[in-house]
Design an enzyme around this catalytic site. Structure first.
Site: not given
Ligand code: AMP
Ligand code: TRP
Length: 331
Positions: A111, A195, A198
């Protein structure tokens, strides 16, 4: 009873990656564990975010939690910012983590690299400290997360060792990250080397996307040369990612999915089956979400959750304060 804790930060529209890697698994713990699931809204402030977006997205995620099968009778659902113990423990723990280890965190490196180097927020750097506070306040035994968060939970494990050794007592419980065997890292549909995230809307499937759009996105997902369908993430990353999505949503192993698709020699036919599967799951999920978002359930759940979470968190906070030598008045 053992405890499980996890959360999602409301920084962007949730994707199918969030759903498969995290959200979908949260309910797995609510029968056998004391389950705490929260919204990491303070963490959402670590990068600039529009206030109205943050507010609406927070509400959305509560509705997603409920739509994904979390039962507020069994799972304590709450906002991080509603339980002040998170911030208080954060200001204690910040003295026990080192700048060196924080600067080695992959998420921080990713980031901060993209930013103006003179304007990297302190909160972004200290992100894992608050995350340690989140986990340790509830003495969580397991922390279900996607692959990318494993490093943060491991840092938290180091902190537990450090803290417990320093004060020579088992103050904090050692948390174990639980990463799903299938679907811990769903990749972007437009670039399967990245990956699905969001903050990177290209190639995402959003949980609120219209079902027709979801189908379109899957049908036009980047695939690989050839026409056979088998799992080979190095040579066939696009197809392998779609197989992973399919396997996760069908609760099947990759071997089972390989077997299932071995006679299909057309990507189009395969993609249609994947799209049907995703829609079969996300369609009813969206219906439940719509019913919840238009009801008054959300505030009720959050109010109750804040009370239950604060009770547990304040007890831990008080123990920590005493341990480090802060004076705690008798009640
Ligand atoms: P975040 O979007 O970083 O707030 O992630 C929220 C949860 O979703 C965390 O447990 C991440 O590890 C999981 N996560 C986010 N993106 C992915 C992805 N592309 N594949 C699998 N898990 C994800
Ligand atoms: N950092 C997590 C993410 O980006 C969200 C989070 C904050 C979290 N605190 C947590 C997850 C504690 C598990 C436990 O997804």
């Amino acid at each position: 009873m053992k405890r499980s804790l996890s959360g999602i930060k409301p920084t962007g529209n949730l994707t199918l990656g969030n759903y498969i890697g995290a959200l979908r698994n949260f309910k797995n713990y609510q029968d056998e564990y004391e389950n705490f699931i929260f919204i990491a809204d303070l963490h959402a402030l670590t990068l600039p975010i529009e206030p109205s977006f943050l507010r609406n997205n927070t509400k959305d995620i509560v509705a997603f939690y409920l739509a994904a099968g979390l039962d507020p009778e069994k799972t304590t659902i709450f906002l991080q910012s509603d339980v002040s113990a998170h911030s208080e423990l954060n200001s204690i723990l910040i003295n026990y983590l080192y700048m060196g280890e924080l600067s080695r965190m992959t998420q921080f490196k990713d980031k901060s690299q993209k930013m103006n180097q003179n304007a990297i927020g302190l909160g972004l750097f200290a992100y894992p400290v608050l995350m340690c506070a989140d986990i340790l306040l509830y003495n969580a035994d397991v922390v279900p997360v996607g692959e990318d968060q494993k490093q943060h939970v491991e840092l938290c494990r180091d902190l537990v060792h450090r803290f417990n050794n320093r004060y020579n007592k088992e103050l904090f419980t050692m948390p174990t990250p639980v990463i799903p065997k299938i679907g811990a890292r769903i990749m972007s549909l437009s670039d399967p080397s990245k990956k699905m995230s969001k903050s990177d809307p290209k190639g995402d499937i959003f949980l609120k996307d219209d079902l027709n759009i979801i189908r379109k996105k899957i049908m036009s997902a980047v695939t690989d040369t050839g026409s056979d369908v088998y799992y080979d993430p190095i040579n066939k990353p696009g197809i392998s990612n779609l197989m992973m999505i399919y396997a996760a949503l069908s609760d099947k192993t990759i071997e089972e999915v390989n077997e299932q698709f071995k006679d299909i020699h057309q990507y189009g036919t395969f993609k249609k089956i994947v799209a049907d599967k995703v829609i079969e799951e996300i369609g009813p999920f969206q219906e439940r979400y719509k019913a919840i978002i238009n009801s008054d359930l959300i505030d009720k759940v959050l109010e109750e959750g804040a009370k239950k979470a604060s009770y547990v968190a304040n007890k831990t906070l008080s123990k920590v304060k005493k341990t480090v030598g802060l004076y705690v008045r008798k009640k």
